[in-house]
Write a protein that holds these residues in place. Structure first.
Motif, mmCIF file in Angstrom:
data_model
loop_
_atom_site.group_PDB
_atom_site.id
_atom_site.type_symbol
_atom_site.label_atom_id
_atom_site.label_comp_id
_atom_site.label_asym_id
_atom_site.label_seq_id
_atom_site.Cartn_x
_atom_site.Cartn_y
_atom_site.Cartn_z
ATOM 1 N N UNK A 272 46.577 50.620 43.813
ATOM 2 C CA UNK A 272 45.738 51.513 44.625
ATOM 3 C C UNK A 272 45.006 50.737 45.713
ATOM 4 N N UNK A 273 44.518 49.560 45.360
ATOM 5 C CA UNK A 273 43.847 48.711 46.348
ATOM 6 C C UNK A 273 44.829 48.247 47.421
ATOM 7 N N UNK A 289 50.981 35.435 52.354
ATOM 8 C CA UNK A 289 50.144 34.523 51.557
ATOM 9 C C UNK A 289 48.660 34.822 51.679
ATOM 10 N N UNK A 290 48.289 35.971 52.259
ATOM 11 C CA UNK A 290 46.880 36.280 52.467
ATOM 12 C C UNK A 290 46.354 37.391 51.558
ATOM 13 N N UNK A 291 47.205 37.967 50.706
ATOM 14 C CA UNK A 291 46.754 39.076 49.880
ATOM 15 C C UNK A 291 45.560 38.699 49.012
ATOM 16 N N UNK A 292 45.671 37.588 48.304
ATOM 17 C CA UNK A 292 44.630 37.208 47.343
ATOM 18 C C UNK A 292 43.269 37.077 48.008
ATOM 19 N N UNK A 296 40.267 39.824 47.310
ATOM 20 C CA UNK A 296 39.076 39.396 46.570
ATOM 21 C C UNK A 296 37.822 39.293 47.431
ATOM 22 N N UNK A 297 37.974 39.094 48.725
ATOM 23 C CA UNK A 297 36.815 38.799 49.572
ATOM 24 C C UNK A 297 36.445 39.880 50.576
ATOM 25 N N UNK A 298 37.250 40.949 50.671
ATOM 26 C CA UNK A 298 36.942 41.982 51.665
ATOM 27 C C UNK A 298 36.737 43.356 51.042
ATOM 28 N N UNK A 299 36.296 43.376 49.785
ATOM 29 C CA UNK A 299 35.857 44.617 49.164
ATOM 30 C C UNK A 299 36.954 45.526 48.634
ATOM 31 N N UNK A 300 38.129 44.987 48.374
ATOM 32 C CA UNK A 300 39.218 45.837 47.877
ATOM 33 C C UNK A 300 39.335 45.842 46.356
ATOM 34 N N UNK A 301 38.640 44.942 45.671
ATOM 35 C CA UNK A 301 38.728 44.870 44.215
ATOM 36 C C UNK A 301 37.999 46.053 43.593
ATOM 37 N N UNK A 307 40.802 42.019 35.596
ATOM 38 C CA UNK A 307 41.511 40.773 35.868
ATOM 39 C C UNK A 307 41.438 40.433 37.354
ATOM 40 N N UNK A 308 41.307 39.159 37.648
ATOM 41 C CA UNK A 308 41.337 38.716 39.041
ATOM 42 C C UNK A 308 42.788 38.380 39.395
ATOM 43 N N UNK A 309 43.535 39.409 39.760
ATOM 44 C CA UNK A 309 44.956 39.241 40.027
ATOM 45 C C UNK A 309 45.193 38.530 41.352
#
Length: 408
Positions: A272-273, A289-292, A296-301, A307-309
């Protein structure tokens, strides 16, 4: 000149096969062997170009199709690299994923045409998979681990390879045109890999093989009743195992559990994110290579995600998130094109096309629940097997190994 090419071709085949066989045991040792095979490959390319012998013209139409598709895919990924949050990392990933890991196929189709050598390479890899499966059995039966993984450390890596290797070994074992020694080795491999896929407890692999195995074996079941009896016995054994083992029952039931099973629930949340990220970056994505970092850093989690996928656990969503609809669409269309072509050849009776189709379906369908295209050992194995199957389709019966024939 030809004798020199024969010698160097065999050295390239040896180090390439060794790299594929040991890469899950030791990444460093595997990369060293792979690097040596690449150096020999580049030398052979230089030598042939210097002597004026064509390479591209010698390739079969099926092989050219694969190469053209990969070139088109890379071209469609270039815009996402240019507009990436980190172009340097993006260039590295695209080069590694779509050039470096594809080299096993290019090495084989360009220079290795001897049928016996190709069969030996395939046989050596099957022996390595027997060893891998035996390690998984040791982990489960002796160490008591819940989910055996064989060599390496990722519990999904071995199942990701076995989902396309098991159908291939079935065909190798049943196909009368295959040399008896390889058929016998394939039968042994099938026993060990079959046990390993059960011990790995990958629900996605179980479901995928439930579809792939009947699809692959239908050709043999239709003409030989004994194969139908064998398939029924395998199904009965599987049903008995799950009916008498509570651990396997719970694992199977958890497939549809989207609440308390966090493996399922967190996958859905990250999907969904990923869709939200695609909506925000629709054309060229956030960059390979920029998904993670973006996730994690732009509010999509999602707050519910436990889990920190590091990725989306989905090939199409991952590529579309990082390379936009342009890259994701190209991935889907390119692989769909190859699958359709191989399906047509399969219908016309090509056993090698049927095996290549199994590889493509196995990697892409298993890639719906795991990001298989980022698994280095899995992807290099995929192209290694496809390269062998393409070259076997276009081999020259071993009479002029090392000399590239010209297709008329």
């Amino acid at each position: 000149m030809e004798q020199s090419i024969i010698k160097e071709t065999r050295w390239m085949a040896f180090f390439l096969t060794l790299a594929m066989c040991i890469q899950r045991i030791s990444i460093a040792a595997g990369n060293i062997c792979f690097g040596i095979s690449i150096l020999v490959f580049l030398y052979l390319v230089w030598k042939l170009r210097k002597s004026g012998q064509p390479i591209w013209q010698s390739l079969s139409q099926d092989t050219k199709r694969y190469i053209k598709v990969l070139v088109i895919l890379v071209i469609c990924l270039i815009p996402s690299v240019i507009f990436s949050y980190n172009p340097k990392e993006s260039i590295k990933l695209v080069a590694e994923m779509w050039l470096y890991r594809v080299l096993p196929m290019l090495m084989i189709v360009c220079f290795i045409r001897d049928k016996q050598l190709l069969m030996k390479m395939l046989g050596a890899f099957l022996i390595a998979e027997i060893a891998d499966s035996m390690v998984a059995m040791y982990q489960s039966f002796v160490l008591g681990v819940d989910r055996a993984w064989g060599f390496g450390s990722n519990t999904l890596n071995l199942p990701g390879i076995l989902v396309f290797l098991i159908p291939i070994t079935i065909m190798l074992a049943l196909e009368k045109s295959i040399p008896f020694s390889l058929r016998r080795l394939a039968s042994i491999t099938l026993v060990f890999t079959g046990i390993a896929i059960i011990l790995g407890k990958s629900r996605g692999a179980w479901l995928l093989l439930t579809f792939l195995i009947p699809f692959i074996t239908w050709k043999y079941i239709r003409t030989h009743r004994v194969y139908l009896i064998g398939l029924i016995l395998v199904v009965l054994c599987g049903v008995t195992l799950f009916a008498t083992n509570q651990s396997y029952q719970q694992r199977l039931y958890s497939t549809v559990n989207m609440t308390t099973d966090r493996s399922n629930a967190d996958r859905v949340l990250v999907w969904q994110s990923a869709i939200k990220m695609i909506v925000d970056h629709p054309v060229v994505g956030v960059g390979p290579a920029q998904f993670k970092d973006v996730y994690n850093n732009q509010g999509y989690v999602s707050p519910e995600n436990t889990q920190k996928l590091a990725h989306t656990h989905n090939n199409v969503l991952e590529i579309t998130t990082e390379s936009g609809l342009l890259g994701g669409g190209a991935l889907v269309l390119c692989f769909l094109y190859l699958i359709i072509k191989e399906l047509r050849l399969t219908i016309s009776g090509s056993i090698m096309a049927r095996m290549r189709l199994s590889v493509l379906l196995g990697v892409m369908l298993f890639g719906m629940i795991d990001y298989t295209l980022d698994e280095s050992t899995l992807v290099k194995t995929m192209w290694f097997i496809i390269g062998i199957l393409l070259s076997l389709d276009d081999n020259n019966d071993g009479s002029i190994e090392g000399k590239i024939p010209i297709n008329e």
